[in-house]
Design an enzyme around this catalytic site. Structure first.
Site, PDB file in Angstrom:
ATOM      1  N   HIS A 130       0.812  -1.218   0.000  1.00  0.00           N
ATOM      2  CA  HIS A 130       0.000   0.000   0.000  1.00  0.00           C
ATOM      3  C   HIS A 130       0.850   1.274   0.000  1.00  0.00           C
ATOM      4  O   HIS A 130       0.337   2.350  -0.254  1.00  0.00           O
ATOM      5  CB  HIS A 130      -1.054  -0.020   1.124  1.00  0.00           C
ATOM      6  CG  HIS A 130      -0.559   0.251   2.514  1.00  0.00           C
ATOM      7  ND1 HIS A 130      -0.270  -0.739   3.417  1.00  0.00           N
ATOM      8  CD2 HIS A 130      -0.330   1.415   3.165  1.00  0.00           C
ATOM      9  CE1 HIS A 130       0.127  -0.205   4.561  1.00  0.00           C
ATOM     10  NE2 HIS A 130       0.091   1.109   4.437  1.00  0.00           N
ATOM     11  N   ASP A 168       1.095  -7.750   2.192  1.00  0.00           N
ATOM     12  CA  ASP A 168       1.237  -6.299   1.967  1.00  0.00           C
ATOM     13  C   ASP A 168       2.712  -5.890   1.840  1.00  0.00           C
ATOM     14  O   ASP A 168       3.278  -5.278   2.744  1.00  0.00           O
ATOM     15  CB  ASP A 168       0.565  -5.544   3.125  1.00  0.00           C
ATOM     16  CG  ASP A 168       0.278  -4.089   2.768  1.00  0.00           C
ATOM     17  OD1 ASP A 168       0.870  -3.593   1.792  1.00  0.00           O
ATOM     18  OD2 ASP A 168      -0.528  -3.454   3.475  1.00  0.00           O
ATOM     19  N   SER A 176       4.112   2.139   8.287  1.00  0.00           N
ATOM     20  CA  SER A 176       3.816   1.148   7.254  1.00  0.00           C
ATOM     21  C   SER A 176       5.079   0.834   6.459  1.00  0.00           C
ATOM     22  O   SER A 176       5.752   1.741   5.988  1.00  0.00           O
ATOM     23  CB  SER A 176       2.754   1.686   6.298  1.00  0.00           C
ATOM     24  OG  SER A 176       1.504   1.631   6.900  1.00  0.00           O
TER      25      SER A 176
HETATM   26  N1  ARG Z   1      -4.488   0.553   7.591  1.00  0.00           N
HETATM   27  C1  ARG Z   1      -3.184   0.561   7.025  1.00  0.00           C
HETATM   28  C2  ARG Z   1      -2.418   1.791   7.446  1.00  0.00           C
HETATM   29  O1  ARG Z   1      -2.960   2.849   7.601  1.00  0.00           O
HETATM   30  C3  ARG Z   1      -3.225   0.576   5.537  1.00  0.00           C
HETATM   31  C4  ARG Z   1      -3.675  -0.696   4.976  1.00  0.00           C
HETATM   32  C5  ARG Z   1      -3.877  -0.605   3.506  1.00  0.00           C
HETATM   33  N2  ARG Z   1      -4.762  -1.677   3.089  1.00  0.00           N
HETATM   34  C6  ARG Z   1      -5.984  -1.482   2.628  1.00  0.00           C
HETATM   35  N3  ARG Z   1      -6.755  -2.492   2.432  1.00  0.00           N
HETATM   36  N4  ARG Z   1      -6.420  -0.283   2.333  1.00  0.00           N
HETATM   37  O2  ARG Z   1      -1.211   1.759   7.555  1.00  0.00           O
END
Ligand code: ARG
Length: 743
Positions: free
Chosen positions: A80, A216, A645
């Protein structure tokens, strides 16, 4: 128990804290060691030797973290995090985002436009110098200005002729200041990414949730010139040779193992008071959820119909959907976990602490909470209006921001008399327009404009509306937003290149001032700015500066500063959690769960045929665990937030065991109050990552590029040896776990 003993026990059980890597002290290092760490402080952060910090990079596009894992500048981050870049490189026919990509050689790697990464070179405490410019008689505004000027000066003299990018950052709400010196590389290439059905498996449904089965991750490479220095993209650039790269450990994780994460967490508000919780729950959050929700719904109708729009809006959609769900979760968490009461207890304690103190303490901290309260009583009545004005008007439809910029550029163009300068300006205006249109669909944006303006009108009383709603929309267009939108989109230079070009050829004040799109965009921006300008932010800043300074004195344990996009380390253990009564979530997931969630009729839960086959055949190679399962993701009580992330999860020896990519639903208020028993960091296991690279993507070349760690086979040898080996003498009160117990 003595006070010291109490604070030591608190330390030993606390995993809260995103600690500044450069400022780790001996107490913390001792605690990390007690928990299992086998590294010295110098091996984590040093300016004299290659160390872990040299393998951690800041991704400057989108604000994530990455780790260098090979001697040839190979970097892993989350899927992502590179999502936008992968989207830019994709077309409907060659859709890397959907189908995945894997370079089999350096030549096949794809330069990602606009991507850049930075290395942290060093950190310096500049508190004394920065605060040296502050005088007691200064207003908050004067103070801010003086500090900003000083920070700029300090940064300026550390640029080393442009070699470095220095940045002075405020910590603990203006109580401390540190200089961070970075070096930035701009030639970044895509090495590979899994198909979306792996990299975003579970989609927005699973996002922010455990149990998780998402691969991811994505891979990029840093390129440098022949001197290994930063250089703009060139075919002659070579893979960067890092000072340090992480070793990979595929031996697997166990419950209770020590783990740590280093990276760039963006923002937390751990010192927020009960007043701030009120404001979030009843003011800001519901407005954000409404505004973003409406935008997403509108985008989705178009994306579902047209694959080109789906691709074009993929990254924007994912980013807003992520934030939207974050605020839903945060609001629920704040209520359910009654964070306000927790904060009230701290505030009471603070009051008592001030009261028990001498005159000096009362003078320094006695007004702090009062100021914060004053700030809220003056501003909270405007928060809903301000949020809607920002999200629905000024920052609503995509054309709004661009139109304001264009209006400024066109007025300057109109006034310019120098012909050659005008030609320059014209070029810039047209290229700005082209850049904006690259990921823009006017039909989509027209619908967004209508939906958001109407959402604003529904939620905000008419007397508070901007002038243009009262005159243009109400009078001229009889409150028919769709008609107004149609007129804007048909006539404005912002959406119609032919009109823009005609204006550039024959500019006139009249044409510019009559452009309905620019008119409404400029009026909306001014309106939103006007509301924001009423924010008594000085009271907030002073109040929190004093509150946090006092709070740190009151607490016996060390408190970490809020995240502010600087390099941090968090440490803890691989650990399960109890999500609800009788509901205990295991600490890891396996590929079995992928098949359980598998549903090819739902775009979020598609599993590629090849992956189904690999899982069914248990074709996991060296990546299976001792039970023959393939672990996909795991969790631990590590303290991270957005920006982390892509950060590496490391074992006790600093070896790479996974990538952090998310947090769990039950503790979504964690950025405001850490939840020791509930909050977990969700990580993708390195074994699943490498399995996908090797077996699904065919990237054996990448797997072979990594450096692997192997546990020395001491224990087996010891078993074979007939002689009993005495354990090394231990220093008297050994806080460390008895090494014999590990066996
Ligand atoms: N919630 C994660 C973050 O803010 C991002 C995950 C991205 N995945 C998704 N399905 N949108 O770091």
């Amino acid at each position: 128990m003595t006070t010291i003993a109490v604070s030591l026990t608190m330390l030993a059980s606390a995993t809260e804290g995103m600690w500044v890597v450069a400022l780790l002290n001996r107490i913390q290092h001792a605690e990390m060691t007690n928990m299992g760490l086998n590294l010295t402080q110098e091996e984590i952060y040093s300016i004299n030797q290659a160390c872990l910090k040299d393998a951690i990079v800041r991704l400057n596009y989108g604000g994530c973290t990455g780790e260098v894992v090979s001697a040839q500048g190979l970097v892993f981050t989350n899927h992502h995090c590179a999502y936008d870049g992968i989207q830019t490189l994709s077309t409907v026919d060659k859709n890397y985002l959907q189908d995945g990509f894997c370079a089999k050689s350096f030549e096949e790697e794809l330069p990602i436009p606009n991507f850049a990464i930075s290395f942290l070179i060093r950190v310096e405490d500049v508190t004394a110098e920065v605060l040296g410019v502050v005088k007691p008689e200064m207003t908050e505004q004067e103070r801010d200005k003086a500090i900003a000027a000083k920070s700029k000066e300090i940064a300026g003299r550390n640029k080393m002729d442009g070699k470095y990018e220095p940045e002075v950052k405020s910590f603990f709400y203006g109580n401390e200041f540190y200089l961070f010196v970075y070096q930035t590389y701009n030639d970044i290439r895509l090495v590979g990414n899994p198909p979306e059905s792996v990299g975003k498996f579970g989609g927005d449904t699973d996002n922010w949730m455990w149990p998780r089965h998402t691969g991811d991750f994505s891979m990029i490479r840093i390129y440098a010139n022949e001197k290994n220095e930063p250089a703009p993209y060139s075919v002659n650039n070579k893979p960067y040779q890092p000072k340090y790269h992480l070793k990979t450990n595929i031996e697997g994780i166990k419950e209770g193992d020590y783990a740590m994460i280093m990276g760039y967490p963006g923002r937390t508000s751990r010192y927020l008071t009960s007043f701030g919780i009120e404001q979030a729950i009843n003011g800001r959050n519901p407005a954000i959820i409404n505004g973003f929700g409406t935008k997403l719904e509108t985008w989705k109708t178009f994306m579902d119909e047209d694959p080109a729009i789906r691709l074009m809006y993929a990254a924007k959609y994912a980013s807003i959907a992520n934030t939207w769900k974050y605020y839903i979760g945060q609001t629920q968490g704040l209520k359910k976990l009654d964070v306000k009461s927790k904060k009230l207890r701290i505030e009471n304690q603070f009051h008592n602490w001030v009261d028990a103190g001498d005159a000096d303490r009362k003078k320094q901290y006695g007004n702090a909470l009062g100021l914060i309260k004053e700030y809220h009583s003056e501003w909270d009545g405007q928060v809903v209006l301000s949020t809607y004005a920002g999200l629905c008007l000024a920052g609503g439809a995509e054309f709004m921001g661009h139109a304001v910029e264009m209006k400024g550029a066109l007025s300057a163009y109109l006034k310019e008399t120098d012909r050659s300068k005008r030609i320059e300006m014209e070029k810039e205006i047209l290229s700005g327009q082209e850049a904006f249109k690259k990921e823009y669909n006017a039909k989509v944006d027209e619908a967004v404009f209508v939906a958001l303006v109407d959402l604003f009108r529904k939620n905000i009383d008419a007397e508070q509306h901007p002038e243009w709603m009262k005159t243009i929309l109400a009078k001229k267009f009889k409150n028919n937003t769709a008609k107004l939108a149609a007129q804007i989109f048909k006539t404005s230079m912002v959406m119609n290149d032919a009109y823009l070009k005609a204006f550039l050829a024959d500019p006139s004040e009249k044409t510019l001032s009559k452009d309905l799109g620019m008119q409404i965009a400029a009026a909306s921006a001014e309106y939103a700015d006007g509301i924001r300008a009423k924010n008594p932010i000085g009271k907030f800043n002073k109040g929190y500066r004093e509150f946090v300074a006092g709070y740190r004195k009151m607490e016996t344990r060390q408190l970490a500063p809020d995240a502010n996009s600087t390099m941090r380390v968090t440490y803890g253990k691989i650990k399960n959690y109890k999500a609800a009564d009788a509901l205990i979530y295991d600490y890891y997931t396996t590929t079995n769960g992928i098949l359980e969630k598998w549903d090819n009729s739902n775009p979020e839960f598609v599993v590629p045929d090849k992956l189904v086959q690999l899982i069914k055949n248990k074709d996991f190679g060296q990546y299976a665990n001792e039970k023959g399962e393939l672990v996909t993701c795991f969790i631990g009580d590590l303290d991270i937030t957005g920006g982390n992330s892509g950060s590496p999860v490391m074992d006790a020896n600093g070896n790479w065991i996974g990538l952090a990519f998310d947090g769990n639903w039950e503790a979504m208020s964690g950025d405001i109050a850490y939840e020791k028993d509930l909050q977990r960091t969700i990580c993708v296991d390195i074994r699943y990552v490498l399995f996908v690279v090797e077996k699904l993507m065919g990237g054996k070349n990448i797997v072979d590029e990594l450096t692997y760690y192997h546990t020395p086979v001491v224990e087996e040898k010891m078993l074979e040896m007939p002689i009993k080996i005495e354990p090394e003498p231990q220093p008297a009160p050994a806080p460390k776990k008895d090494p014999k117990k590990k066996k």
